[in-house]
Design a protein around this motif. Sequence first.
Motif, PDB file in Angstrom:
ATOM      1  N   SER A  84       0.900  -3.002  -9.085  1.00 12.28           N
ATOM      2  CA  SER A  84       1.604  -3.221 -10.349  1.00 12.28           C
ATOM      3  C   SER A  84       0.918  -2.479 -11.480  1.00 12.28           C
ATOM      4  CB  SER A  84       1.689  -4.713 -10.668  1.00 12.28           C
ATOM      5  OG  SER A  84       0.394  -5.242 -10.861  1.00 12.28           O
ATOM      6  N   MET A  85       1.740  -2.100 -12.434  1.00 11.24           N
ATOM      7  CA  MET A  85       1.260  -1.451 -13.646  1.00 11.24           C
ATOM      8  C   MET A  85       1.716  -2.307 -14.818  1.00 11.24           C
ATOM      9  SD  MET A  85      -0.262   1.145 -12.558  1.00 11.24           S
ATOM     10  CE  MET A  85      -0.388   1.874 -10.947  1.00 11.24           C
ATOM     11  N   PRO A  86       0.800  -2.692 -15.693  1.00 15.09           N
ATOM     12  CA  PRO A  86       1.170  -3.549 -16.822  1.00 15.09           C
ATOM     13  C   PRO A  86       1.864  -2.757 -17.931  1.00 15.09           C
ATOM     14  CG  PRO A  86      -1.150  -3.001 -16.923  1.00 15.09           C
ATOM     15  CD  PRO A  86      -0.616  -2.391 -15.658  1.00 15.09           C
ATOM     16  N   GLY A  87       2.432  -3.473 -18.865  1.00 19.15           N
ATOM     17  CA  GLY A  87       3.012  -2.847 -20.048  1.00 19.15           C
ATOM     18  C   GLY A  87       4.515  -2.915 -20.079  1.00 19.15           C
ATOM     19  N   VAL A  88       5.058  -2.446 -21.203  1.00 20.24           N
ATOM     20  CA  VAL A  88       6.499  -2.482 -21.425  1.00 20.24           C
ATOM     21  C   VAL A  88       7.235  -1.677 -20.354  1.00 20.24           C
ATOM     22  CG1 VAL A  88       8.344  -1.865 -23.044  1.00 20.24           C
ATOM     23  CG2 VAL A  88       6.187  -2.774 -23.904  1.00 20.24           C
ATOM     24  N   LYS A  89       6.704  -0.531 -20.000  1.00 19.72           N
ATOM     25  CA  LYS A  89       7.321   0.299 -18.964  1.00 19.72           C
ATOM     26  C   LYS A  89       6.638   0.099 -17.620  1.00 19.72           C
ATOM     27  CE  LYS A  89       9.204   3.765 -21.996  1.00 19.72           C
ATOM     28  NZ  LYS A  89       9.509   5.178 -22.180  1.00 19.72           N
ATOM     29  N   GLY A  90       5.928  -0.999 -17.522  1.00 19.82           N
ATOM     30  CA  GLY A  90       5.233  -1.301 -16.283  1.00 19.82           C
ATOM     31  C   GLY A  90       6.180  -1.767 -15.210  1.00 19.82           C
ATOM     32  N   GLY A  91       5.619  -2.044 -14.078  1.00 22.61           N
ATOM     33  CA  GLY A  91       6.408  -2.498 -12.949  1.00 22.61           C
ATOM     34  C   GLY A  91       5.608  -2.283 -11.683  1.00 22.61           C
ATOM     35  N   TYR A  92       6.295  -1.941 -10.630  1.00 20.26           N
ATOM     36  CA  TYR A  92       5.650  -1.751  -9.334  1.00 20.26           C
ATOM     37  C   TYR A  92       5.901  -0.347  -8.809  1.00 20.26           C
ATOM     38  CZ  TYR A  92       5.062  -6.796  -9.177  1.00 20.26           C
ATOM     39  OH  TYR A  92       4.696  -8.095  -9.447  1.00 20.26           O
ATOM     40  N   GLU A  93       4.963   0.087  -7.985  1.00 20.15           N
ATOM     41  CA  GLU A  93       5.110   1.322  -7.232  1.00 20.15           C
ATOM     42  C   GLU A  93       4.495   1.086  -5.860  1.00 20.15           C
ATOM     43  OE1 GLU A  93       2.961   4.477  -9.167  1.00 20.15           O
ATOM     44  OE2 GLU A  93       1.048   3.460  -8.989  1.00 20.15           O
ATOM     45  N   LEU A  94       4.869   1.917  -4.912  1.00 15.01           N
ATOM     46  CA  LEU A  94       4.295   1.783  -3.577  1.00 15.01           C
ATOM     47  C   LEU A  94       2.795   2.044  -3.643  1.00 15.01           C
ATOM     48  CD1 LEU A  94       6.970   3.595  -1.377  1.00 15.01           C
ATOM     49  CD2 LEU A  94       6.714   1.145  -1.797  1.00 15.01           C
ATOM     50  N   ALA A  95       2.032   1.267  -2.924  1.00  9.03           N
ATOM     51  CA  ALA A  95       0.578   1.437  -2.903  1.00  9.03           C
ATOM     52  C   ALA A  95       0.152   2.463  -1.861  1.00  9.03           C
ATOM     53  CB  ALA A  95      -0.109   0.098  -2.627  1.00  9.03           C
ATOM     54  N   LYS A  96       1.079   2.835  -0.981  1.00  9.52           N
ATOM     55  CA  LYS A  96       0.793   3.852   0.021  1.00  9.52           C
ATOM     56  C   LYS A  96       2.092   4.541   0.409  1.00  9.52           C
ATOM     57  CE  LYS A  96       0.282   0.048   3.272  1.00  9.52           C
ATOM     58  NZ  LYS A  96      -0.608  -0.591   4.195  1.00  9.52           N
ATOM     59  N   HIS A  97       1.974   5.592   1.153  1.00  7.09           N
ATOM     60  CA  HIS A  97       3.143   6.370   1.550  1.00  7.09           C
ATOM     61  C   HIS A  97       4.112   5.510   2.363  1.00  7.09           C
ATOM     62  CE1 HIS A  97       5.516   9.556   3.427  1.00  7.09           C
ATOM     63  NE2 HIS A  97       5.176  10.263   2.351  1.00  7.09           N
ATOM     64  N   PRO A  98       5.429   5.683   2.170  1.00 12.69           N
ATOM     65  CA  PRO A  98       6.416   4.869   2.898  1.00 12.69           C
ATOM     66  C   PRO A  98       6.296   4.954   4.424  1.00 12.69           C
ATOM     67  CG  PRO A  98       7.490   6.268   1.262  1.00 12.69           C
ATOM     68  CD  PRO A  98       6.050   6.608   1.245  1.00 12.69           C
ATOM     69  N   SER A  99       5.759   6.041   4.931  1.00 13.86           N
ATOM     70  CA  SER A  99       5.583   6.160   6.385  1.00 13.86           C
ATOM     71  C   SER A  99       4.416   5.313   6.886  1.00 13.86           C
ATOM     72  CB  SER A  99       5.371   7.627   6.788  1.00 13.86           C
ATOM     73  OG  SER A  99       4.161   8.106   6.239  1.00 13.86           O
ATOM     74  N   LYS A 100       3.639   4.779   5.973  1.00 15.06           N
ATOM     75  CA  LYS A 100       2.493   3.927   6.326  1.00 15.06           C
ATOM     76  C   LYS A 100       2.791   2.444   6.107  1.00 15.06           C
ATOM     77  CE  LYS A 100      -0.245   7.432   7.125  1.00 15.06           C
ATOM     78  NZ  LYS A 100      -0.428   7.852   8.483  1.00 15.06           N
ATOM     79  N   ILE A 101       4.019   2.127   5.684  1.00 13.17           N
ATOM     80  CA  ILE A 101       4.415   0.734   5.466  1.00 13.17           C
ATOM     81  C   ILE A 101       5.415   0.370   6.560  1.00 13.17           C
ATOM     82  CG2 ILE A 101       5.470  -0.936   3.895  1.00 13.17           C
ATOM     83  CD1 ILE A 101       4.758   1.049   1.590  1.00 13.17           C
ATOM     84  N   ASP A 102       4.996  -0.501   7.465  1.00 17.36           N
ATOM     85  CA  ASP A 102       5.895  -0.861   8.560  1.00 17.36           C
ATOM     86  C   ASP A 102       6.555  -2.224   8.308  1.00 17.36           C
ATOM     87  OD1 ASP A 102       4.356  -3.042   9.997  1.00 17.36           O
ATOM     88  OD2 ASP A 102       2.900  -1.423  10.262  1.00 17.36           O
ATOM     89  N   PHE A 103       7.615  -2.475   9.056  1.00 14.77           N
ATOM     90  CA  PHE A 103       8.375  -3.704   8.898  1.00 14.77           C
ATOM     91  C   PHE A 103       7.504  -4.944   9.106  1.00 14.77           C
ATOM     92  CE2 PHE A 103      13.174  -2.967   9.208  1.00 14.77           C
ATOM     93  CZ  PHE A 103      13.103  -1.703   8.650  1.00 14.77           C
ATOM     94  N   TRP A 104       6.632  -4.892  10.116  1.00 16.82           N
ATOM     95  CA  TRP A 104       5.813  -6.068  10.404  1.00 16.82           C
ATOM     96  C   TRP A 104       4.906  -6.411   9.229  1.00 16.82           C
ATOM     97  CZ3 TRP A 104       6.431  -9.886  13.534  1.00 16.82           C
ATOM     98  CH2 TRP A 104       5.401 -10.815  13.699  1.00 16.82           C
ATOM     99  N   GLU A 105       4.384  -5.387   8.581  1.00 18.85           N
ATOM    100  CA  GLU A 105       3.523  -5.600   7.420  1.00 18.85           C
ATOM    101  C   GLU A 105       4.294  -6.315   6.310  1.00 18.85           C
ATOM    102  OE1 GLU A 105       0.596  -2.901   4.569  1.00 18.85           O
ATOM    103  OE2 GLU A 105       2.033  -1.901   5.874  1.00 18.85           O
ATOM    104  N   VAL A 106       5.530  -5.904   6.091  1.00 24.16           N
ATOM    105  CA  VAL A 106       6.363  -6.531   5.066  1.00 24.16           C
ATOM    106  C   VAL A 106       6.697  -7.971   5.471  1.00 24.16           C
ATOM    107  CG1 VAL A 106       8.587  -6.424   3.852  1.00 24.16           C
ATOM    108  CG2 VAL A 106       7.303  -4.313   4.312  1.00 24.16           C
ATOM    109  N   ILE A 107       7.082  -8.157   6.720  1.00 17.70           N
ATOM    110  CA  ILE A 107       7.410  -9.501   7.211  1.00 17.70           C
ATOM    111  C   ILE A 107       6.210 -10.429   7.071  1.00 17.70           C
ATOM    112  CG2 ILE A 107       7.968 -10.832   9.294  1.00 17.70           C
ATOM    113  CD1 ILE A 107       9.668  -8.319  10.148  1.00 17.70           C
ATOM    114  N   SER A 108       5.037  -9.959   7.464  1.00 18.70           N
ATOM    115  CA  SER A 108       3.819 -10.774   7.358  1.00 18.70           C
ATOM    116  C   SER A 108       3.500 -11.121   5.912  1.00 18.70           C
ATOM    117  CB  SER A 108       2.632 -10.038   7.987  1.00 18.70           C
ATOM    118  OG  SER A 108       2.829  -9.894   9.363  1.00 18.70           O
ATOM    119  N   ALA A 109       3.728 -10.168   5.017  1.00 12.77           N
ATOM    120  CA  ALA A 109       3.462 -10.424   3.598  1.00 12.77           C
ATOM    121  C   ALA A 109       4.365 -11.531   3.061  1.00 12.77           C
ATOM    122  CB  ALA A 109       3.668  -9.146   2.786  1.00 12.77           C
TER     123      ALA A 109
END
Length: 167
Positions: free
Chosen positions: A57-82
């Motif tokens: 996350s990035m704070p501020g008025v224009k803050g929000g979220y961005e991926l912390a790693k490349h999309p090819s390194k984020i698998d479904f199981w990781e998301v499900i576990s989270a």
Amino acid sequence: MQFSVGVEYALHCLTYFVDIPSGTTIGTKELAKFQGVSETYLSKIFTKLKKAGIVRSMPGVKGGYELAKHPSKIDFWEVISAIEGKQPFFQCTNIRQKCILSEEQEYTDPSSCAPCTINVIMLEAEERMKEYLESKTIAELHETIKTKTKDKHIKGVEWFREALGRR
């Protein structure tokens, strides 16, 4: 077994990060509006994704979220576990009173029985599912969606870019 709808929202939302220029964040407000879900609900999901290291996350008025790693390194199981946690799906309660279903047929003290055969099978099934879901990534999902829903995907990307431009 049923995953919560939070898993579905997380996977859908994460695919939109792929098309957003690097260094740009998306707020839960934009994501919630686009998905038609409450911002509070998505905030809870993204808190879990952040804790798991999937987004940052990035704070501020224009803050929000961005991926912390490349999309090819984020698998479904990781998301499900989270979202769902790391508890096994099947919770063996050791109902076997006399080791009837254990791999050792001789009765002994139930606490010293061999592992419950049902539990062994269920854990093996979960492991196979986990291996499959670990082979599926956000990058792969994004490409599939982009290919199968070309016009809708393009409209979604344009919607996000316009929304981010209004921030």
